[in-house]
Scaffold this active site. Structure first.
Site, short mmCIF file in Angstrom:
data_model
loop_
_atom_site.label_atom_id
_atom_site.label_comp_id
_atom_site.label_asym_id
_atom_site.label_seq_id
_atom_site.Cartn_x
_atom_site.Cartn_y
_atom_site.Cartn_z
N CYS A 135 -44.97 -31.70 23.16
CA CYS A 135 -44.19 -31.68 24.39
C CYS A 135 -44.29 -30.26 24.97
CB CYS A 135 -42.72 -32.03 24.11
SG CYS A 135 -42.53 -33.65 23.34
N CYS A 139 -35.56 -15.03 15.75
CA CYS A 139 -36.60 -15.80 15.08
C CYS A 139 -37.79 -14.96 14.61
CB CYS A 139 -37.13 -16.91 15.99
SG CYS A 139 -36.15 -18.41 15.88
N CYS A 162 -28.45 -30.18 11.31
CA CYS A 162 -29.67 -30.55 12.02
C CYS A 162 -30.84 -30.34 11.05
CB CYS A 162 -29.77 -29.64 13.24
SG CYS A 162 -31.24 -29.92 14.21
N CYS A 173 -45.15 -29.96 14.50
CA CYS A 173 -45.00 -31.26 15.15
C CYS A 173 -46.29 -31.57 15.90
CB CYS A 173 -43.83 -31.21 16.14
SG CYS A 173 -43.46 -32.80 16.92
N1 SAH Z 1 -39.09 -34.99 17.87
C1 SAH Z 1 -37.74 -35.49 17.98
C2 SAH Z 1 -36.75 -34.68 17.19
C3 SAH Z 1 -36.53 -33.27 17.72
S1 SAH Z 1 -35.06 -33.26 18.62
C4 SAH Z 1 -37.34 -35.60 19.43
O1 SAH Z 1 -38.06 -35.07 20.29
O2 SAH Z 1 -36.36 -36.25 19.74
C5 SAH Z 1 -35.21 -31.83 19.56
C6 SAH Z 1 -34.58 -32.01 20.93
O3 SAH Z 1 -34.56 -30.71 21.58
C7 SAH Z 1 -35.38 -32.94 21.80
O4 SAH Z 1 -34.52 -33.73 22.56
C8 SAH Z 1 -36.13 -31.97 22.72
O5 SAH Z 1 -36.43 -32.58 23.95
C9 SAH Z 1 -35.15 -30.82 22.84
N2 SAH Z 1 -35.73 -29.50 23.17
C10 SAH Z 1 -36.90 -28.98 22.83
N3 SAH Z 1 -37.05 -27.74 23.31
C11 SAH Z 1 -35.92 -27.44 23.97
C12 SAH Z 1 -35.44 -26.30 24.68
N4 SAH Z 1 -36.16 -25.19 24.80
N5 SAH Z 1 -34.20 -26.37 25.22
C13 SAH Z 1 -33.44 -27.46 25.07
N6 SAH Z 1 -33.83 -28.55 24.40
C14 SAH Z 1 -35.05 -28.55 23.88
#
Ligand code: SAH
Length: 390
Positions: free
Chosen positions: A123, A346, A112, A119
């Site tokens: 979100c 972390c 990964c 970023c």
């Molecule tokens: N910016 C891109 C690449 C990052 S992928 C994207 O959003 O697709 C990271 C994935 O992890 C995304 O699908 C996001 O929705 C998810 N994610 C983020 N925080 C999370 C959490 N606390 N638990 C589970 N999934 C999470």
């Protein structure tokens, strides 16, 4: 495509694709085939200096060293989870911290990869968003992540023969927001003279930057994953601000029309948040949304963390949601949570012991010379979220 240089004006050679390198070397009066040799030294033989490139004439090597430098990430931490997941922490030349996560799983070994420091997408449920965007990663920084992990895999309990089988652009950052650096890095992943991954084994995940998705689909045959995370416009707008720019309808219409190759499907990631988007009504709406799209759905039970009140739904609820999707003919999987125990650590990552890390990586990785630093930016304590599940 951008060309990156160090403080003394030398070009970051690893940020160049093979055609770009060939063009640069032609400018130096070098024969065309030489660039392929140099490229292989960089990406297949792990060259740290131009002097190692013994099948390249000495005069050419000297000229190369004057014009280019070979970039590396500096390893600053390695964390191994009880479940076999390994998190690698790196520093960039200007002192930003990034991460890559290696996930062994039966016959697969997935890496990964991060595409940005922080970023900009903000979100609400995602911790990387709290950082804001610090900067885009360069192609060399994106492509060095798998390159620099390859030689140390036996040290993390994997066999000598172990190879990364899959690359997912699901680490820190929004890869399509860094399109101009992402594409050359993907070309380095794909090129048989470089890392040589099949396009079937590379997945780019996005919040849904529609024009860039269309551009990528036209340019490279890699897999696409879209973080949908909601079943209505209102819900998605609440947690993913990008929805204000590209509505869910715009996004899904674009997905329906993308030129997806015969054998491929778009993956829709759906982070399940307890009491928010995990009801059977959500499942029913999601089925409808997938109508006419070559799709599969990947449910990601939310990884709880102290900075958010969001709850992971009970296992039974996740399974019921999945069964409903499957019963309506949607291919639907649940992502297993990996590396929970190391992500919990972390807060300690900044304290990693640099000496032991150097010993761990040995000669496989050379920290970048300080002379190659451009304007140093302040160091930051990254609030990295659970990359293993990302
Ligand atoms: N910016 C891109 C690449 C990052 S992928 C994207 O959003 O697709 C990271 C994935 O992890 C995304 O699908 C996001 O929705 C998810 N994610 C983020 N925080 C999370 C959490 N606390 N638990 C589970 N999934 C999470």
């Amino acid at each position: 495509m951008p060309v990156y240089t160090d403080a003394s004006g030398r070009i970051d050679i690893k940020s160049l694709t093979l055609p770009e390198l060939t063009e640069q070397m032609q400018g130096m009066g070098s024969e065309t085939f030489r660039s392929r040799q140099v490229y292989k030294w960089l990406w297949q033989k792990h060259a740290r200096t131009f002097d190692e490139m013994t099948n390249v004439a000495k005069t050419v090597r000297v000229a190369l060293a004057e014009k280019f430098y070979i970039a590396f990430l500096t390893p600053v931490g390695v964390l191994q989870s009880r479940d076999g997941t390994v998190k690698f922490l790196w520093k960039t030349h200007d002192d930003w911290q990034i991460e890559s996560v290696l996930i062994p799983d039966e016959d697969r070994l997935t890496l990964c990869v991060s595409s940005q420091v922080g970023c900009a997408m903000a979100c609400t449920f995602c911790l990387t968003g709290d950082l804001g965007l610090k900067r885009h990663l360069r192609p060399s920084e994106i492509a060095n992540q798998p390159l620099q992990i390859r030689p140390v895999m036996p040290k993390v309990g994997l066999s000598e023969e172990a190879r990364i089988t899959n690359i997912v652009m699901m680490g820190m950052g929004e890869p399509l927001h860094n399109y101009d650096n992402l594409v050359p890095a993907l070309k380095t992943y794909l090129d048989e003279d470089a890392l040589g991954f099949s396009h079937r084994k590379i997945t780019v995940s996005t919040v849904g930057l529609v024009p860039r998705m269309q551009q990528l689909a036209a340019e490279l045959p890699v897999n696409l994953a879209v973080s949908l995370n909601a079943s209505t416009e209102e819900q998605r707008r609440e947690v993913m601000p990008i929805t204000r720019k590209y509505s869910m309808k715009t996004l899904l219409d674009a997905c329906r029309d993308l030129p997806i190759p015969q054998a491929k499907r778009i993956t829709f990631e759906y982070v399940m948040m307890g009491g928010f988007n995990d009801s059977m009504e959500d499942a029913a709406r999601l089925v409808k949304l997938m109508h006419g799209i070559k799709s599969k759905v990947n449910l990601i039970p939310y990884n709880e963390n102290p900075d958010r009140a969001i709850k992971r739904p009970p296992e039974a609820r996740v399974r019921a949601f999945q069964h409903y999707m499957v019963s309506r003919g949607i291919q639907c999987s649940v992502r297993t949570t990996r590396g929970i125990d190391i992500s919990a650590a972390c807060g300690q990552l900044g304290k990693a012991d640099a000496a032991s890390v150097a010993e761990f990586f040995g000669a496989a990785i050379v920290p970048q010379a300080p002379t190659s630093c451009t304007t140093p930016e302040p160091s930051t304590q990254s609030a990295l979220r659970d990359g293993a599940d990302a």
